[in-house]
Design a protein around this motif. Structure first.
Motif, PDB file in Angstrom:
ATOM      1  N   UNK C 133       0.836  -1.204   0.000  1.00  0.00           N
ATOM      2  CA  UNK C 133       0.000   0.000   0.000  1.00  0.00           C
ATOM      3  C   UNK C 133       0.867   1.248   0.000  1.00  0.00           C
ATOM      4  N   UNK C 134       1.972   1.200   0.750  1.00  0.00           N
ATOM      5  CA  UNK C 134       2.883   2.341   0.754  1.00  0.00           C
ATOM      6  C   UNK C 134       3.469   2.605  -0.630  1.00  0.00           C
ATOM      7  N   UNK C 135       3.919   1.543  -1.290  1.00  0.00           N
ATOM      8  CA  UNK C 135       4.523   1.721  -2.608  1.00  0.00           C
ATOM      9  C   UNK C 135       3.493   2.182  -3.633  1.00  0.00           C
ATOM     10  N   UNK C 136       2.267   1.669  -3.521  1.00  0.00           N
ATOM     11  CA  UNK C 136       1.209   2.099  -4.453  1.00  0.00           C
ATOM     12  C   UNK C 136       0.938   3.588  -4.290  1.00  0.00           C
ATOM     13  N   UNK C 137       0.926   4.033  -3.027  1.00  0.00           N
ATOM     14  CA  UNK C 137       0.682   5.456  -2.804  1.00  0.00           C
ATOM     15  C   UNK C 137       1.810   6.297  -3.399  1.00  0.00           C
ATOM     16  N   UNK C 138       3.038   5.816  -3.261  1.00  0.00           N
ATOM     17  CA  UNK C 138       4.158   6.569  -3.831  1.00  0.00           C
ATOM     18  C   UNK C 138       4.048   6.639  -5.353  1.00  0.00           C
ATOM     19  N   UNK C 139       3.696   5.523  -5.962  1.00  0.00           N
ATOM     20  CA  UNK C 139       3.536   5.533  -7.418  1.00  0.00           C
ATOM     21  C   UNK C 139       2.414   6.471  -7.826  1.00  0.00           C
ATOM     22  N   UNK C 246      10.299  23.281   4.187  1.00  0.00           N
ATOM     23  CA  UNK C 246       9.651  23.810   2.984  1.00  0.00           C
ATOM     24  C   UNK C 246       9.905  22.927   1.764  1.00  0.00           C
ATOM     25  N   UNK C 247      10.205  21.662   2.000  1.00  0.00           N
ATOM     26  CA  UNK C 247      10.381  20.753   0.872  1.00  0.00           C
ATOM     27  C   UNK C 247       9.467  19.553   1.055  1.00  0.00           C
ATOM     28  N   UNK C 248       8.886  19.096  -0.032  1.00  0.00           N
ATOM     29  CA  UNK C 248       8.166  17.828  -0.031  1.00  0.00           C
ATOM     30  C   UNK C 248       8.522  17.154  -1.340  1.00  0.00           C
ATOM     31  N   UNK C 249       9.038  15.954  -1.281  1.00  0.00           N
ATOM     32  CA  UNK C 249       9.259  15.238  -2.532  1.00  0.00           C
ATOM     33  C   UNK C 249       8.802  13.809  -2.350  1.00  0.00           C
ATOM     34  N   UNK C 250       8.785  13.048  -3.443  1.00  0.00           N
ATOM     35  CA  UNK C 250       8.284  11.676  -3.395  1.00  0.00           C
ATOM     36  C   UNK C 250       8.963  10.845  -2.326  1.00  0.00           C
ATOM     37  N   UNK C 251      10.167  11.266  -1.961  1.00  0.00           N
ATOM     38  CA  UNK C 251      10.967  10.487  -1.027  1.00  0.00           C
ATOM     39  C   UNK C 251      10.290  10.380   0.347  1.00  0.00           C
TER      40      UNK C 251
END
Lengths: 392, 287, 333
Positions: C133-139, C246-251
């Motif tokens: 579920x975590x990986x699906x959300x990231x994708x 102030x950063x948000x990325x896929x990571x």
């Protein structure tokens, strides 16, 4: 006397402030992914930076250059930003440099803008990065600078149809858009496109899709590392070679290791890039020779040349300012600077602070039993088209 | 239409067999011995580096390097088993997890130190790089070779575990350690050999995988997720389960990417979550 | 009969009260968290990120250490919080506190929805489903790059000063104060929770999920509740990271982040709230120091640290320290 020294030492320990040194220094903080998936790009860049220092000494304009290296461990903007902040408040660096990955460069750009520190991006290639801080200069390239130019070139050189295949993430999207724009604007037709996941061990399904369409040409963008060889092999397995379908790509596709893995299957692939160690010029021959000697025979790549030119830019800018390290002074000195890089003549565009350079079109050929990228066409003085459009 | 379907089926199966070869060792160490061995891919990476070293620096033929890759990984794991892993067989899962992650970190840094961070190029011999044409179908030889290797490993492994005296000892030791000890089985020895076998298979898988997936120090992390997916979907301790799971995941992944490329990245995870919701113990799982 | 049960009830309350009492070491610990302001003013950014990671680890501890749910996808909630906070500020709502609460609430709501799935599974299937579920959300976040900014990260996140008074500065004074306060307050909640009958029933579930309903504690309901709370806390940690950097990325959604926090929690000691906090401090300080000395090979030293902890301090550093303390106490009467 003693109490002052104790006080100073204490201050140094507590606040990270070093007492006045004998020789004034310029501190450069390098923020790169030294470990993790992108470690090799950082290693190649660092090798060139070390080489530049070795060749040019560590003193400029009467000041000693001191380098502090920080590892982000991969894509980690939060870490990159913290490291940039720490470098500035704790280590009191004068210049931020390195930056292989776009998200990390974007995060550190805020710090450069806020603290008015000079920042040199030596690789990260998304077009917008340099707009994020007025104190930033880039010495690598931008994705549209290469791909859009390449799209136009492809159409002008008799390719009418193309199928694009890119990795499904930021740089891949940029490459796809850039190439398609250049190609379509010149009158070409995009007959199909596909994006593949970033982590994709087997490309055969995607290559099969492309083959079903049977296009005259395929344009490919994959990040450097494992994937170029993997997709090259998948193309060969499916019987796609330069005789039937023109294979076009960003330079990552035919890097040294990728060509070696692909073998003869790589012959005829046409790529666009701003540097190859095979480039024929006096400056480059000297650079490659010195680089080989320092690194057990390994050849420099675009990351190396980005780092090398970045250091050169820092040195020359410091000479111009007479050792002054204020962001305004350094960025003013850098604007419009021109020099002969190992990749050919380059300049810093005074408006965008991005690099203006020659874009090379190369084909993989067998020369003396070795597979090499042979430059057979070039487009000179290319500016980043994205920001030219933004300005309009 | 049909030809592309056959192509997808074949590619997917071959890809699945690659996953199987990488993960079958884990269904021995994690599945049968119940040891949370997150360092599995470190042993696979070791096998890969052994093959590259022998081929590139000493000029060995590719096929001859494979048994050495197996033995090197098995030997290294036997040494580590004696020193690090054996005292932990009875420790909590979490401690096993932390220890083996520590081993992964050390192996990643070690590989980077010894070989550098660069991609290791592999040039297979010409006969493995060709493709066989059958009518309108094209079958790359290396994929056929992977399928053959996977079938051979499955047959040998299942036969060894089901039909030999050693296999009976292993099953006894795994099922009930105390009882097995009582029957005079050298449980420590059996476990050591079993662990070495699992890691040796990892080494072999790593050596076979590099042609397709490349090799650099991040290998030990990059394929960890895939191998755990295969083992969990297949069902712990089941070689046949891992085989079926790998084939199923490979084919569905490939078919998804071919027919619905927009879903490309989601597919393997969707299939895994779906299968595990349907059968939480895995396809062939007993527990 | 009656007296016995009353006594038993009194005893249980007594037990719980004894557990809730603040120990001197705890008070000393929280006072010590203020020391960086005085001793390491140049390390406050790091301290802030340690506090955030500690909060994230405590949230994982609630489900792992107390309810026995091993999750390899906990970053999903961390990332949800981070993206919510980031998007809120991007679209004009830059006030940090309200953004923090909203992000946390949203992560909690998603956690509640996910808990219906989670509560049905155990063991390896549970681990793999959380991972999936975590990986699906990231994708999904990668696919929705129009909204999330994809790999390049969300651009244009800006924060208003805290209480309209304290801007987030380069030194990280505001960031650390803010993160530490959030950690402390959330920790109080978690502490209260784990020392309540609710917390005891969770531990019961961890030990034997089938038997707990027979004692009148419905396992799945309890699991759902604690999962929701943990998700909200993880979301808060993510929001804090987004707001202070102030950063948000896929990571923020990555497997790496889920795995790191698991390692941190096990390192510190699962099943004791301070384990996550201690793990975060030790892991992140060690990483900062090792990678400062050796940016290329620091993994080697971190790896050795983990191996050494398992061999010499099984069940985490905190458990090892407890055993050492107990031995010390026995020796000196």
């Amino acid at each position: 006397m003693l109490t002052t020294r104790i006080a100073l030492t204490l201050a140094a320990m507590l606040f990270g402030v070093s007492p006045a040194l004998a020789q004034p220094t310029v501190k450069i903080g390098l923020i790169m992914p030294y470990s993790g998936q992108f470690a090799d790009t950082a290693a190649q860049m660092d090798n060139a930076i070390k080489l530049y220092l070795k060749q040019n000494g560590d003193t400029v304009a009467g000041k000693k250059i001191e380098i502090i290296r920080k590892d982000t461990g991969g894509v980690a903007p939060d870490v990159a930003k913290r490291l940039a902040q720490e470098l500035i408040v704790r280590d009191q660096v004068d210049i931020l440099a390195g930056f292989v990955l776009t998200p990390n460069a974007l995060a550190a750009a805020d710090v450069s803008a806020e603290s008015k520190k000079f920042m040199v991006v030596m690789n990260a290639a998304t077009a917008i990065i340099t707009t994020k801080s007025p104190y930033m200069v880039r010495t690598s390239a931008t994705v549209p600078q290469l791909t859009e130019t390449f799209g136009t070139w492809a159409r002008k050189n008799g390719i009418k149809q193309v199928y694009t295949m890119v990795s499904d993430y930021g740089p891949g999207h940029d490459a796809e858009q850039g190439f398609q724009r250049g190609f379509k604007d010149a009158g070409g037709e995009v007959v199909g496109s596909v994006r593949f996941p970033v982590a994709n061990p087997d490309f055969s399904a995607f290559v099969q899709r492309a083959r079903d369409v049977n296009p005259a040409a395929i344009f490919i963008f994959v990040p450097g590392g494992v994937q170029p060889a993997a997709i090259g092999k998948a193309l060969a397995e499916r019987g796609i070679d330069a005789k039937t379908t023109k294979v076009l790509g960003m330079g990552e596709l035919t890097e040294d290791e990728a060509r070696k893995s692909m073998g003869d299957a790589s012959i005829g692939i046409i790529t666009v890039y701003h540097y190859d160690h095979n480039h024929d010029s006096v400056a480059n021959r000297e650079f490659v020779k010195a680089f080989n000697e320092a690194n057990a025979g390994r050849n420099p790549n675009i990351y190396s040349v980005g780092g090398y030119d970045g250091m050169r830019l820092i040195y020359e800018a410091l000479k111009k300012t007479g050792g002054k390290t204020e962001g305004d002074a350094l960025v003013a000195a850098a604007k419009g600077m021109k020099w002969e890089s190992p990749r050919g003549p380059i300049a810093i565009d005074p408006e965008t602070r991005d690099v203006v350079q020659t874009v090379y079109i190369r084909r993989v050929e067998k020369v003396g039993g070795q597979l090499v990228n042979v430059e057979f066409d070039r487009i000179e003085n290319v500016k980043d088209p994205f920001k030219s459009r933004m300005a309009r | 239409m049909i030809s592309s379907f056959v192509g997808v089926l074949f590619d997917g199966f071959a890809y699945g067999m690659l996953l199987f070869l990488l993960s079958v060792g884990l269904s021995v160490t994690l599945g049968m011995m119940n040891f949370v061995n997150l360092a599995h891919c470190s042993f696979a990476m070791l096998g890969g580096y052994v093959t590259v070293t022998l081929m590139d620096r000493l000029g060995w033929p590719f096929l001859a390097t494979l048994p050495v890759a197996f033995l090197a990984a098995a030997g290294a794991s036997a040494a580590l088993e004696r020193v690090l892993f054996r005292p932990l067989y009875r420790a909590s899962d979490l401690d096993q997890c932390l220890l083996t992650i520590g081993v992964v970190f050390v192996s990643v840094a070690g590989a980077a130190y010894l070989y550098g961070t660069v991609q290791q190029p592999v040039q297979l011999p010409g006969y493995l790089r060709r493709a066989v044409t059958l009518g309108s179908f094209r079958f790359p030889v290396y994929r056929l070779f992977l399928i053959g290797a996977a079938l051979a490993v499955t047959v040998v492994l299942v036969a060894a575990l089901e039909c030999t005296r050693f296999g009976a000892r292993v099953r006894a030791a795994v099922d009930n350690q105390r009882m097995a000890r009582g029957l005079g089985i050298d449980v420590d020895g059996v476990f050591a050999v079993t662990f070495a076998l699992g890691s040796g298979l990892a080494g072999l898988g790593g050596a076979l995988a590099i042609e397709m997936v490349g090799l650099d120090p991040s290998f030990a992390f990059a394929y960890l997720i895939y191998v755990i997916i295969v083992v969990s979907v297949g069902g712990l301790a089941s070689i046949g389960g891992s085989f079926a799971a790998a084939a199923l995941l490979g084919i569905s992944d490939m078919a998804g990417k071919y027919y619905v490329p927009q879903l490309g990245a989601f597919l393997i995870y969707l299939v895994m979550v779906g299968l595990l919701m349907w059968r939480p113990a895995g396809l062939f799982g007993r527990r | 009969m009656a007296t016995v049960s009353l006594e038993a009830v009194g005893g249980a309350h007594g037990y719980l009260r004894a557990q809730t009492r603040w120990r001197r070491s705890e008070i000393a610990f929280w006072l010590a968290t203020l020391l960086p302001f005085l001793l390491f003013p140049a390390y406050l950014q790091l301290a802030s990120q340690i506090a955030i990671t500690a909060l994230f680890a405590v949230s994982l501890d609630l489900i792992l250490g107390y309810a026995g749910i091993v999750s390899l996808g906990h970053a999903a909630f961390f990332g949800l919080g981070a993206y919510t906070a980031g998007l809120f500020s991007k679209f004009g709502w830059g006030e940090p506190l309200s953004g923090l609460i909203l992000a946390s609430a949203l992560a909690g709501v998603v956690g509640y929805a996910a808990s219906f799935v989670i509560a049905h599974f155990r063991h390896l299937a549970l681990i793999m489903i959380t991972l999936g579920m975590g990986l699906l959300l990231q994708e999904a976040a990668n696919s929705a790059s129009e909204l999330t900014g994809g790999v390049d990260g969300l651009q244009g996140v800006r924060m208003r000063p805290l209480f309209e008074l304290f801007p987030f500065d380069l030194w990280g004074r505001t960031a650390y104060t803010y993160s530490l306060a959030a950690l402390f307050l959330t920790f109080l909640v978690a502490r209260r929770l784990t020392h309540s009958p609710f917390g005891l029933s969770l531990r019961g579930i961890r030990e034997n999920a089938v038997r707990m309903p027979a004692l009148g504690a419905p396992s799945r309901t309890r699991v759902r509740q604690v999962y929701t709370i943990a998700a909200a806390m993880a979301g808060m940690a993510g929001a804090l990271l987004a707001q202070t950097t102030l950063t948000v990325s896929l990571e923020v959604l990555s497997f790496q982040r889920s795995a790191d926090v698991l390692v941190i929690l096990i390192l510190g000691g699962a099943g004791r709230l301070y384990g996550g906090v201690l793990g975060a401090i030790i892991y992140m300080v060690a990483r900062d120091q090792f990678s400062g000395i050796n940016p290329q090979y620091w993994y080697f030293w971190i790896g050795l640290l983990l191996i050494a902890v398992v061999l010499f301090l099984p069940n985490g550093i905190l458990a090892g320290l407890d055993r050492a303390a107990a031995r010390f106490r026995r020796r000196s009467p």
